[in-house]
Design a protein around this motif. Structure first.
Motif, PDB file in Angstrom:
ATOM      1  N   LEU A  66      25.677 -10.060  27.232  1.00 38.14           N
ATOM      2  CA  LEU A  66      26.908  -9.416  26.781  1.00 38.14           C
ATOM      3  C   LEU A  66      26.717  -8.754  25.420  1.00 38.14           C
ATOM      4  CD1 LEU A  66      30.002  -8.909  27.042  1.00 38.14           C
ATOM      5  CD2 LEU A  66      30.301 -11.092  25.873  1.00 38.14           C
ATOM      6  N   LEU A  67      26.127  -9.487  24.478  1.00 31.88           N
ATOM      7  CA  LEU A  67      25.919  -8.942  23.138  1.00 31.88           C
ATOM      8  C   LEU A  67      24.953  -7.769  23.156  1.00 31.88           C
ATOM      9  CD1 LEU A  67      25.794 -12.242  21.046  1.00 31.88           C
ATOM     10  CD2 LEU A  67      27.668 -10.587  21.204  1.00 31.88           C
ATOM     11  N   HIS A  68      23.919  -7.849  24.000  1.00 32.22           N
ATOM     12  CA  HIS A  68      22.955  -6.756  24.119  1.00 32.22           C
ATOM     13  C   HIS A  68      23.644  -5.500  24.663  1.00 32.22           C
ATOM     14  CE1 HIS A  68      19.036  -4.908  24.481  1.00 32.22           C
ATOM     15  NE2 HIS A  68      19.308  -4.601  25.734  1.00 32.22           N
ATOM     16  N   LYS A  69      24.476  -5.668  25.683  1.00 37.04           N
ATOM     17  CA  LYS A  69      25.189  -4.522  26.250  1.00 37.04           C
ATOM     18  C   LYS A  69      26.185  -3.959  25.247  1.00 37.04           C
ATOM     19  CE  LYS A  69      24.569  -5.733  31.042  1.00 37.04           C
ATOM     20  NZ  LYS A  69      25.144  -6.205  32.290  1.00 37.04           N
ATOM     21  N   GLN A  70      26.835  -4.831  24.497  1.00 32.48           N
ATOM     22  CA  GLN A  70      27.784  -4.362  23.489  1.00 32.48           C
ATOM     23  C   GLN A  70      27.063  -3.566  22.406  1.00 32.48           C
ATOM     24  OE1 GLN A  70      31.247  -4.682  23.546  1.00 32.48           O
ATOM     25  NE2 GLN A  70      31.013  -3.138  21.959  1.00 32.48           N
ATOM     26  N   GLN A  71      25.895  -4.019  22.021  1.00 32.79           N
ATOM     27  CA  GLN A  71      25.113  -3.305  21.017  1.00 32.79           C
ATOM     28  C   GLN A  71      24.731  -1.916  21.526  1.00 32.79           C
ATOM     29  OE1 GLN A  71      21.215  -4.962  20.148  1.00 32.79           O
ATOM     30  NE2 GLN A  71      21.445  -4.426  17.995  1.00 32.79           N
ATOM     31  N   ARG A  72      24.321  -1.839  22.795  1.00 33.30           N
ATOM     32  CA  ARG A  72      23.979  -0.530  23.379  1.00 33.30           C
ATOM     33  C   ARG A  72      25.197   0.380  23.422  1.00 33.30           C
ATOM     34  NH1 ARG A  72      20.937  -2.515  28.385  1.00 33.30           N
ATOM     35  NH2 ARG A  72      22.909  -1.860  29.264  1.00 33.30           N
ATOM     36  N   LEU A  73      26.360  -0.173  23.788  1.00 31.38           N
ATOM     37  CA  LEU A  73      27.584   0.628  23.813  1.00 31.38           C
ATOM     38  C   LEU A  73      27.946   1.129  22.422  1.00 31.38           C
ATOM     39  CD1 LEU A  73      29.829  -1.365  26.320  1.00 31.38           C
ATOM     40  CD2 LEU A  73      28.842   0.913  26.652  1.00 31.38           C
ATOM     41  N   ASP A  74      27.770   0.274  21.412  1.00 28.64           N
ATOM     42  CA  ASP A  74      28.055   0.680  20.039  1.00 28.64           C
ATOM     43  C   ASP A  74      27.142   1.832  19.614  1.00 28.64           C
ATOM     44  OD1 ASP A  74      30.021  -1.250  19.870  1.00 28.64           O
ATOM     45  OD2 ASP A  74      28.808  -2.663  18.696  1.00 28.64           O
ATOM     46  N   LEU A  75      25.866   1.742  19.974  1.00 24.00           N
ATOM     47  CA  LEU A  75      24.926   2.820  19.643  1.00 24.00           C
ATOM     48  C   LEU A  75      25.305   4.110  20.361  1.00 24.00           C
ATOM     49  CD1 LEU A  75      21.508   0.923  19.708  1.00 24.00           C
ATOM     50  CD2 LEU A  75      22.701   1.824  17.704  1.00 24.00           C
ATOM     51  N   GLN A  76      25.701   4.002  21.621  1.00 20.36           N
ATOM     52  CA  GLN A  76      26.122   5.190  22.362  1.00 20.36           C
ATOM     53  C   GLN A  76      27.381   5.793  21.751  1.00 20.36           C
ATOM     54  OE1 GLN A  76      26.470   3.674  26.358  1.00 20.36           O
ATOM     55  NE2 GLN A  76      24.341   4.133  26.856  1.00 20.36           N
ATOM     56  N   ASP A  78      28.325   5.582  18.615  1.00 20.36           N
ATOM     57  CA  ASP A  78      27.920   6.235  17.364  1.00 20.36           C
ATOM     58  C   ASP A  78      27.297   7.599  17.647  1.00 20.36           C
ATOM     59  OD1 ASP A  78      28.797   4.051  15.915  1.00 20.36           O
ATOM     60  OD2 ASP A  78      26.772   3.215  15.621  1.00 20.36           O
ATOM     61  N   SER A  79      26.455   7.668  18.642  1.00 26.06           N
ATOM     62  CA  SER A  79      25.805   8.926  19.008  1.00 26.06           C
ATOM     63  C   SER A  79      26.843   9.944  19.478  1.00 26.06           C
ATOM     64  CB  SER A  79      24.776   8.675  20.107  1.00 26.06           C
ATOM     65  OG  SER A  79      24.236   9.885  20.559  1.00 26.06           O
ATOM     66  N   THR A  80      27.782   9.500  20.273  1.00 28.00           N
ATOM     67  CA  THR A  80      28.832  10.393  20.768  1.00 28.00           C
ATOM     68  C   THR A  80      29.687  10.903  19.619  1.00 28.00           C
ATOM     69  OG1 THR A  80      28.877   9.252  22.894  1.00 28.00           O
ATOM     70  CG2 THR A  80      30.812  10.573  22.340  1.00 28.00           C
ATOM     71  N   ARG A  81      30.047  10.017  18.686  1.00 29.61           N
ATOM     72  CA  ARG A  81      30.830  10.446  17.519  1.00 29.61           C
ATOM     73  C   ARG A  81      30.081  11.503  16.716  1.00 29.61           C
ATOM     74  NH1 ARG A  81      32.979   5.248  17.590  1.00 29.61           N
ATOM     75  NH2 ARG A  81      31.258   4.284  16.501  1.00 29.61           N
ATOM     76  N   GLU A  82      28.790  11.310  16.554  1.00 29.83           N
ATOM     77  CA  GLU A  82      27.979  12.275  15.803  1.00 29.83           C
ATOM     78  C   GLU A  82      27.933  13.614  16.531  1.00 29.83           C
ATOM     79  OE1 GLU A  82      26.115  13.813  12.730  1.00 29.83           O
ATOM     80  OE2 GLU A  82      26.830  11.742  12.758  1.00 29.83           O
ATOM     81  N   GLN A  83      27.809  13.602  17.840  1.00 25.18           N
ATOM     82  CA  GLN A  83      27.799  14.844  18.612  1.00 25.18           C
ATOM     83  C   GLN A  83      29.141  15.564  18.496  1.00 25.18           C
ATOM     84  OE1 GLN A  83      26.719  13.416  22.491  1.00 25.18           O
ATOM     85  NE2 GLN A  83      24.529  13.702  22.138  1.00 25.18           N
ATOM     86  N   VAL A  84      30.231  14.803  18.540  1.00 20.57           N
ATOM     87  CA  VAL A  84      31.560  15.412  18.418  1.00 20.57           C
ATOM     88  C   VAL A  84      31.726  16.022  17.030  1.00 20.57           C
ATOM     89  CG1 VAL A  84      34.042  14.898  18.307  1.00 20.57           C
ATOM     90  CG2 VAL A  84      32.664  13.999  20.195  1.00 20.57           C
ATOM     91  N   ARG A  85      31.292  15.303  15.989  1.00 18.49           N
ATOM     92  CA  ARG A  85      31.366  15.847  14.628  1.00 18.49           C
ATOM     93  C   ARG A  85      30.577  17.147  14.520  1.00 18.49           C
ATOM     94  NH1 ARG A  85      29.650  10.838  12.469  1.00 18.49           N
ATOM     95  NH2 ARG A  85      31.406   9.463  12.685  1.00 18.49           N
ATOM     96  N   ASP A  86      29.382  17.168  15.099  1.00 17.68           N
ATOM     97  CA  ASP A  86      28.548  18.369  15.071  1.00 17.68           C
ATOM     98  C   ASP A  86      29.237  19.531  15.782  1.00 17.68           C
ATOM     99  OD1 ASP A  86      26.082  19.829  14.562  1.00 17.68           O
ATOM    100  OD2 ASP A  86      25.688  19.619  16.720  1.00 17.68           O
ATOM    101  N   LEU A  87      29.819  19.264  16.932  1.00 16.40           N
ATOM    102  CA  LEU A  87      30.528  20.315  17.661  1.00 16.40           C
ATOM    103  C   LEU A  87      31.735  20.819  16.873  1.00 16.40           C
ATOM    104  CD1 LEU A  87      30.433  18.938  21.312  1.00 16.40           C
ATOM    105  CD2 LEU A  87      29.296  20.985  20.452  1.00 16.40           C
ATOM    106  N   LEU A  88      32.485  19.905  16.254  1.00 12.54           N
ATOM    107  CA  LEU A  88      33.626  20.322  15.437  1.00 12.54           C
ATOM    108  C   LEU A  88      33.183  21.178  14.257  1.00 12.54           C
ATOM    109  CD1 LEU A  88      35.812  17.082  15.444  1.00 12.54           C
ATOM    110  CD2 LEU A  88      36.336  19.272  16.543  1.00 12.54           C
ATOM    111  N   ASP A  89      32.081  20.797  13.628  1.00  8.70           N
ATOM    112  CA  ASP A  89      31.549  21.602  12.526  1.00  8.70           C
ATOM    113  C   ASP A  89      31.181  23.003  13.012  1.00  8.70           C
ATOM    114  OD1 ASP A  89      31.877  19.494  10.784  1.00  8.70           O
ATOM    115  OD2 ASP A  89      29.754  18.906  10.790  1.00  8.70           O
ATOM    116  N   ARG A  90      30.563  23.080  14.174  1.00  8.08           N
ATOM    117  CA  ARG A  90      30.177  24.385  14.719  1.00  8.08           C
ATOM    118  C   ARG A  90      31.400  25.224  15.063  1.00  8.08           C
ATOM    119  NH1 ARG A  90      25.911  22.849  19.219  1.00  8.08           N
ATOM    120  NH2 ARG A  90      26.068  25.067  19.662  1.00  8.08           N
TER     121      ARG A  90
END
Length: 104
Positions: A66-76, A78-90
């Motif tokens: 459970l904790l391993h899957k939660q960690q992977r979801l958190d990383l995903q 974070d990555s999605t938030r960064e992609q959205v920020r990049d798209l908004l900046d563009r």
């Protein structure tokens, strides 16, 4: 005898009567089957003896997963938030560009 808000489940050949809201019954039964399977795997391995120890090892394994899957979801996330920020900046950059300058 099952009361209206209880569910009977079997885990490692032992029956448990558990209080449960009707709308959560299927989830509880699924969880009990999953736990039973994990406990049987551990018991079959022969490395752990005793129902209490088997239960603790199953709980640790399930919690680890459970904790391993939660960690992977958190990383995903974070990555999605960064992609959205990049798209908004563009988008902001594209909207800020003067259309007259772009034609020149």
């Amino acid at each position: 005898m099952t009361q209206p808000n209880t569910v009977n489940v079997q885990i490692l050949d032992k029956e448990y009567c558990i209080s449960c809201p009707q709308d959560e019954r299927a989830n509880l039964e699924s969880a009990a089957r999953y736990l039973d399977g994990k406990m049987r795997e551990i018991r079959t391995s022969g490395k752990v003896i005793g129902a209490d120890r088997v239960a603790v090892m199953a709980a640790l394994n399930i919690t680890h997963d459970l904790l391993h899957k939660q960690q992977r979801l958190d990383l995903q996330a974070d990555s999605t938030r960064e992609q959205v920020r990049d798209l908004l900046d563009r988008v902001d950059e594209a909207l800020a560009t003067d259309p007259d300058e772009a034609r020149s």
